[in-house]
Design a protein around this motif. Sequence first.
Motif, PDB file in Angstrom:
ATOM      1  N   SER A  44       0.931  -1.358  -0.186  1.00  0.00           N
ATOM      2  CA  SER A  44       0.090   0.034   0.220  1.00  0.00           C
ATOM      3  C   SER A  44       0.756   0.944   0.045  1.00  0.00           C
ATOM      4  O   SER A  44       0.256   1.882  -1.213  1.00  0.00           O
ATOM      5  N   ALA A  45       1.783   1.316   0.642  1.00  0.00           N
ATOM      6  CA  ALA A  45       2.609   2.400   0.703  1.00  0.00           C
ATOM      7  C   ALA A  45       3.260   2.804  -0.647  1.00  0.00           C
ATOM      8  O   ALA A  45       3.453   3.755  -0.928  1.00  0.00           O
ATOM      9  N   THR A  46       3.729   1.240  -1.270  1.00  0.00           N
ATOM     10  CA  THR A  46       4.076   1.765  -2.588  1.00  0.00           C
ATOM     11  C   THR A  46       3.549   2.677  -2.893  1.00  0.00           C
ATOM     12  O   THR A  46       4.271   3.377  -4.042  1.00  0.00           O
ATOM     13  N   THR A  98       7.308  -0.168   7.115  1.00  0.00           N
ATOM     14  CA  THR A  98       6.584  -0.946   7.533  1.00  0.00           C
ATOM     15  C   THR A  98       5.494  -0.780   8.425  1.00  0.00           C
ATOM     16  O   THR A  98       4.480   0.319   8.233  1.00  0.00           O
ATOM     17  N   THR A  99       4.811  -2.434   8.752  1.00  0.00           N
ATOM     18  CA  THR A  99       3.903  -2.183   8.787  1.00  0.00           C
ATOM     19  C   THR A  99       3.170  -2.993   9.891  1.00  0.00           C
ATOM     20  O   THR A  99       3.851  -4.042   9.977  1.00  0.00           O
ATOM     21  N   THR A 107      10.856  -9.237  11.946  1.00  0.00           N
ATOM     22  CA  THR A 107      11.509  -8.220  10.955  1.00  0.00           C
ATOM     23  C   THR A 107      11.788  -6.368  12.083  1.00  0.00           C
ATOM     24  O   THR A 107      12.936  -6.353  12.140  1.00  0.00           O
ATOM     25  N   PHE A 108      10.597  -6.073  12.516  1.00  0.00           N
ATOM     26  CA  PHE A 108      10.948  -5.510  13.355  1.00  0.00           C
ATOM     27  C   PHE A 108      11.775  -5.729  14.598  1.00  0.00           C
ATOM     28  O   PHE A 108      12.822  -4.432  14.913  1.00  0.00           O
ATOM     29  N   PRO A 117      16.194   2.974  11.412  1.00  0.00           N
ATOM     30  CA  PRO A 117      15.218   3.127  11.072  1.00  0.00           C
ATOM     31  C   PRO A 117      14.446   2.943  10.236  1.00  0.00           C
ATOM     32  O   PRO A 117      14.584   2.759   9.619  1.00  0.00           O
ATOM     33  N   VAL A 118      12.427   2.797  10.924  1.00  0.00           N
ATOM     34  CA  VAL A 118      11.604   2.478  10.654  1.00  0.00           C
ATOM     35  C   VAL A 118      10.201   3.236  10.747  1.00  0.00           C
ATOM     36  O   VAL A 118      10.218   4.117  11.272  1.00  0.00           O
ATOM     37  N   PHE A 119       9.561   3.536   9.767  1.00  0.00           N
ATOM     38  CA  PHE A 119       8.267   3.970   9.612  1.00  0.00           C
ATOM     39  C   PHE A 119       7.525   3.369   9.618  1.00  0.00           C
ATOM     40  O   PHE A 119       7.335   2.907   8.361  1.00  0.00           O
TER      41      PHE A 119
END
Lengths: 301, 339
Positions: A44-46, A98-99, A107-108, A117-119
């Motif tokens: 979705s983010a892509t 990430t979600t 993965t986190f 860093p993750v968003f």
Amino acid sequence: MRRLILGLLVLAPAPAAAFAARDMLGHPLTLPAPPQRIVSLVPSATEIIFALGGEDRLVGVTDFCDWPPAARQKRRVGGMLAPSLEAIVALRPDVVVTTDEGNSQATFDQLAGLAIPVFVVRAHHLDDVMALIARLAELTGRAPAAPPLVERLRGRVRRVVEAVRPYPRPRVLYVLWPEPLIVPGREALVTELIELAGGASVTAGLPGAYPRLGLEAVVTYRPDVIVLARHGGDETSTLRATWERLAALPALRRGRVDAVEGALLHRYGPRVVDGLERLARAIHPEARAEARAQVAAGAAR
Amino acid sequence: MTEPVRRLAAVMVGLVALTLLVAAGALMVGSAPISPRAVVGALVGRGGDVERLVVLDLRLPRIAAALLAGAALAVAGVGFQALTRNPLADPAILGVSSGAAFGVVVAQLFGVGATVVAALGLTAFAFAGALVAAAVVYLIAANDGRLPVETLLLAGVIVGLFFSAAITVLISVVEFDRLAGVVHWMLGNLRAISPGALAVFAALLALGVWLILGRARQLNLLALGEEAAQQLGVEAERLKRRVFVGACLLTAAVVAFAGPIGFVGLIVPHAVRLLLGPDNRLLAPAALLAGAIFLLLADTLARDAIAPGELSVGVITSVCGAPFFVYLLRARHRGGSLL
């Protein structure tokens, strides 16, 4: 004291172009500079990043990031559940999108261990989708692109809502997956989309986002319209035959079993509005016929 | 009537009555709130659309599928146990179910759909997979014509794991959407299948059951050892081939229609053997009905334990079966003979 702190803040050397943002969970993200290399683990983010024109900064995507077609040209890092950490690291990302609803805790943990860093993104409602578009616009340095995109999408949503307003709401069963039978519950975005498209989702009261159900329970809801999610190109994944045997259901008697591309409704990108329009056609074919008639009448005049 | 025949008749009458009782009970329960009176009404064609739909199109075919699959798995278990002269043999433990499952997954790669013809095709693939798996297990385990328990179990585990891994590989390399349902199917799930498919299923099972039950007497002689059986006029090789094919066919059909459901072929023949003794002429038909009853009970639990959601019936049979398997293994080690 306060003055002293202010003084120190002023004196402290400000990072050249520090970047600060908050992700969809409200976690702060601070980077020494605006991120130039972004890996997306969320299809979705892509889609949103491409729609915003921020794809230049997108260096890696998942195997499931198949829209827009250009997303296929990006480096792939594997699936959503178990992406290759090695592939991610090799792309030297400034941030990984990430979600918490689709990527794994492992993965986190691994990304945290490597100090990458993750968003984090997620969306349960249409408003969340719009908010996510704005946040990803900031993340990709495309902030000015968000308001017009959001306005266009909202305009289309309004038109759908207007078009179906005059009609009574049929009872809609949406089938996310046929075996095991998975339906949208209270927290699913699809549930809201069905309401906006002028239907009443029969599974809207179930707890959670995507509960599993027995066929028998579904039948007792007596749906007027059944919408099957199609996965991939053809319809084999919908197991339409299973439903067509239930000939006594109102939906079957009226021939109201339809299939819709699932990616339009389960992903929370800009195409969710395509999905909404498609749902409205499935739930209210009469609204469309009327709109066409009006257009024709207008043309005749 | 001779004494054994009278005993068989009594046991079968009792089991048929029990089957009908359990089936009637299963028809009454479900996540749709339908009163027993309404269920009976639906059966005679009265009542609302939804009641009739639930009772006639969902519960009844599913009960029929459970009865058929349970009967088939139990008879397959009896067949494999007689064939290997080993009480721990069962389609799942021998890896035959995994072989059949591999066949089904391969068939689905070729896009075999959900029609009646497709069901036959699916079974054909499953049957091929089952035959290959069983043959490989036999080749690994056989030692001078004997099948030692430990080697047989190990060979079964190896072959089962191999085919499970092969399925995982297929799922990983093929586009997710095409095989995603396989993960669920691998747990073993019964569902309401169309009358046509149910008829095909029943016909395939009838053939498999006939192949095994028709040679129950000779299987008794086989228990004495192949030489002894030979001396008593049994063509051991032909008999073994026939029972082998029958048991593989039964397993394959169940896997094709419902997925690999474990442990039924182990638990049921054992329980029946404990109650009625090892005579295959009594054991096989009694296990057939007991298997049907057992799987129907398990599936009714699967339907209702977490309503309105559902469990996989294979999960329930495994939860019951695994401890039972341990018990059998320990009983053997204490020196008790189970055959």
